[in-house]
Design a protein around this motif. Structure first.
Motif, mmCIF file in Angstrom:
data_model
loop_
_atom_site.group_PDB
_atom_site.id
_atom_site.type_symbol
_atom_site.label_atom_id
_atom_site.label_comp_id
_atom_site.label_asym_id
_atom_site.label_seq_id
_atom_site.Cartn_x
_atom_site.Cartn_y
_atom_site.Cartn_z
ATOM 1 N N TRP A 4 0.854 -1.183 0.000
ATOM 2 C CA TRP A 4 0.000 0.000 0.000
ATOM 3 C C TRP A 4 0.897 1.243 0.000
ATOM 4 O O TRP A 4 1.979 1.264 0.578
ATOM 5 N N THR A 20 -16.465 5.939 13.603
ATOM 6 C CA THR A 20 -15.387 4.941 13.596
ATOM 7 C C THR A 20 -14.992 4.488 14.990
ATOM 8 O O THR A 20 -14.131 3.618 15.121
ATOM 9 N N LYS A 27 -8.655 -4.963 14.264
ATOM 10 C CA LYS A 27 -7.348 -4.861 13.624
ATOM 11 C C LYS A 27 -7.432 -4.859 12.104
ATOM 12 O O LYS A 27 -6.494 -4.412 11.438
ATOM 13 N N ASP A 28 -8.520 -5.388 11.562
ATOM 14 C CA ASP A 28 -8.640 -5.416 10.104
ATOM 15 C C ASP A 28 -9.297 -4.151 9.557
ATOM 16 O O ASP A 28 -9.597 -4.076 8.365
ATOM 17 N N LYS A 30 -9.048 -0.435 8.280
ATOM 18 C CA LYS A 30 -7.968 0.379 7.711
ATOM 19 C C LYS A 30 -8.528 1.695 7.216
ATOM 20 O O LYS A 30 -9.554 1.745 6.534
ATOM 21 N N LYS A 31 -7.810 2.773 7.558
ATOM 22 C CA LYS A 31 -8.193 4.112 7.129
ATOM 23 C C LYS A 31 -6.928 4.827 6.668
ATOM 24 O O LYS A 31 -6.027 5.082 7.478
ATOM 25 N N ALA A 32 -6.843 5.115 5.388
ATOM 26 C CA ALA A 32 -5.624 5.693 4.815
ATOM 27 C C ALA A 32 -5.940 7.018 4.143
ATOM 28 O O ALA A 32 -6.962 7.168 3.469
ATOM 29 N N CYS A 44 -9.564 10.176 1.410
ATOM 30 C CA CYS A 44 -9.402 9.109 2.412
ATOM 31 C C CYS A 44 -10.102 7.849 1.939
ATOM 32 O O CYS A 44 -11.229 7.898 1.431
ATOM 33 N N THR A 46 -11.410 4.203 3.364
ATOM 34 C CA THR A 46 -11.722 3.468 4.600
ATOM 35 C C THR A 46 -12.349 2.139 4.218
ATOM 36 O O THR A 46 -13.296 2.101 3.414
ATOM 37 N N THR A 49 -10.094 -4.777 5.775
ATOM 38 C CA THR A 49 -9.168 -5.516 4.901
ATOM 39 C C THR A 49 -9.594 -6.953 4.662
ATOM 40 O O THR A 49 -9.319 -7.513 3.612
ATOM 41 N N GLU A 54 -7.758 -6.906 -2.136
ATOM 42 C CA GLU A 54 -6.651 -5.944 -2.177
ATOM 43 C C GLU A 54 -6.306 -5.532 -3.606
ATOM 44 O O GLU A 54 -5.972 -4.370 -3.864
#
Length: 497
Positions: A4, A20, A27-28, A30-32, A44, A46, A49, A54
């Motif tokens: 990523w 959120t 744990k799975d 994801k926010k990027a 962004c 969100t 995963t 992917e």
């Protein structure tokens, strides 16, 4: 595995994204955050995963966004080369949509609008041959746990615009998708409306299989008889939809429910329609006889040896007396011992691995049966009868009805011990009364025997040729009762001759 792109360390507007707080604990989750290299627009992504693919996120979403130019959410549909891109402004839909395998895309400049992009990861097993409803001839495809795949297998066999698929969501936690299928113009809308209403009325937290649904929407959940026919064969579903029935597909279940149904359907293997009508009729009658034998043979043994010695032929009486000469128990205890032993062997064989289970069933039955006779705990005559009864119960094509047949022997056995043949008749009257009152989707379960319908008898205990099955089952009250025109078919035949 592709890497990523490194996200920015600080969120754009994290203090406003209070939705959120719960889901971010996983744990799975994801926010990027990213900066567009050309327009400097901050956006962004969100997602969860474990639910998204992917490769779709990397190649289908992120790469086009970084290579293209956009200024608003409305421009995304022109840039992202995916079909399912939904624009939304309702924050309450975010959590549910993320849990369905969507990627949430938001811009710094538009806080009240965002987009959902489908990137669901599909992990399903391939279509294989049936494992329960096995047939020597006919198609070798079976349903899988994916509702979309199952609907595809049905549509492939019914490529018509009249086939309607309605989708529902049931389960406050599982959010299970359910598809209701029927053919417009054939299926009685009253049956469809009943199914709709019952699905809407379901109140349960998690629906993980179609068996859950059966117990929640059945007419009588306290009856041992199944009121929905579950099948793993797409050809069977296509055939009954053409008759005017309703099919229910549950996401995550490899079986499809068919309703309304009758008791006759549970003794009809779909392979019967691939055979000559005389051979198919013989097999159906054989199954009915086997079921009756499986239920009644042990109670009759107990009743006769306890109360009715006089009806035993003299030639057979000596054999029975010599076989029970050293047995210290009354007939009912002797029968219960062997019946429970057979049930234990069945349950052990079903729960163990396949090869070990087969060994346990065969070796265990031989060893225990031989040992019990030699020890004087049971008679060899009863051992033969119990073995034949167990073998007869396996002729039932539908697994759930087979379980019902296994249970019915015990109340008959109890009444036979109390009152002999009179007790068996009394128990049969109770069973018949229950079956007469039982319904499937508000339709009589004993049809075509009660209420009697002569035309439906053509495809019941016997199956007449297809040339005699021009009318759909009357109890379904279909909008179009005719499957084809007998006059037109006869005219074509005469022209060809």
């Amino acid at each position: 595995m592709k890497r990523w792109l490194k996200p920015k360390s600080e969120p754009v507007h994290s203090e406003k994204q209070d939705w959120t707080q719960t889901i971010a604990k996983s744990k799975d989750f994801k926010k990027a955050f990213y900066d567009h290299p050309k327009t400097n627009v901050q956006f962004c992504l969100t997602f969860i995963t474990t639910l998204v693919d992917e490769e779709i996120v990397q190649k289908g979403i992120l790469s086009p966004l970084l290579e293209g130019e956009f200024q608003s959410i409305a421009d995304l549909k022109k840039i992202v080369p995916l079909e399912d891109v939904q624009l939304c402004g309702d924050p309450s839909k975010i959590e549910d949509t993320l849990c369905q395998g969507y990627v949430l895309l938001s811009l710094e400049t538009e806080e009240k609008r965002f987009a959902f992009i489908a990137a669901k990861k599909e992990k399903t097993r391939p279509v294989t041959s049936p494992e329960v409803e096995i047939s020597v001839i006919g198609p070798k495809e079976a349903f899988v746990e994916s509702m979309e795949t199952n609907v595809n297998l049905i549509r492939k066999r019914l490529p018509i615009k009249e086939l309607v698929v309605e989708e529902f969501t049931v389960g406050s936690l599982s959010k299970t998708k359910i598809a209701v299928l029927h053919i417009e113009g054939i299926t009685n809308q009253e049956n469809v409306n009943t199914v709709r209403q019952r699905l809407k009325d379901v109140e349960f937290d998690a629906i993980t299989d179609s068996s859950y649904l059966v117990q929640l929407i059945a007419d009588n959940s306290n009856s041992p008889f199944p009121q929905f026919l579950d099948t793993e064969r797409p050809d069977r579903v296509a055939a009954v939809l053409a008759e005017g029935k309703v099919a229910i597909c549950v996401d995550g279940s490899p079986s499809v429910l068919l309703t309304p149904t009758t008791i006759v359907n549970f003794f009809s293997a779909f392979e019967d329609y691939y055979l000559n009508w005389m051979i198919a009729s013989f097999f159906r009658l054989l199954r009915v006889f086997a079921v009756a034998f499986s239920i009644l043979v042990t109670p009759l043994y107990v009743a006769v040896l306890t109360y009715h010695y006089e009806i035993i032929p003299h030639d057979l009486l000596g054999t029975l007396i010599s076989s029970r000469r050293i047995v210290p128990f009354p007939p009912v205890l002797e029968a219960l011992f062997l019946e429970l032993t057979i049930e234990l062997l069945r349950e052990a064989g079903a729960r163990l691995p396949t090869k070990v289970g087969q060994t346990i069933g065969i070796v265990g039955g031989i060893v225990i049966g031989t040992a019990s006779v030699e020890a004087g705990l049971t008679s060899n005559v009863l051992l033969i009868l119990i073995a034949l009864a167990a073998l007869s119960s396996f002729t039932t094509p539908i697994y759930k009805m087979g379980n019902t047949i296994r249970i019915l022997r015990f109340p008959f056995l109890f009444f036979a011990h109390l009152w002999g043949l009179l007790g068996i008749v009394f128990c049969f009257c109770i069973l018949l009364t229950h079956l007469i009152r039982l319904t499937s989707l508000d339709r009589p379960f004993l049809e075509p025997f009660y209420p009697p319908r002569v035309s439906d008898l053509k495809d019941s205990l016997i199956r007449l040729p297809f040339s005699e099955l021009a009318i759909r089952p009357q109890f379904l009250k279909t909008e179009n009762p005719y499957r084809y025109s007998k006059k037109r078919a006869k005219r074509k035949k005469d022209i060809e001759e």
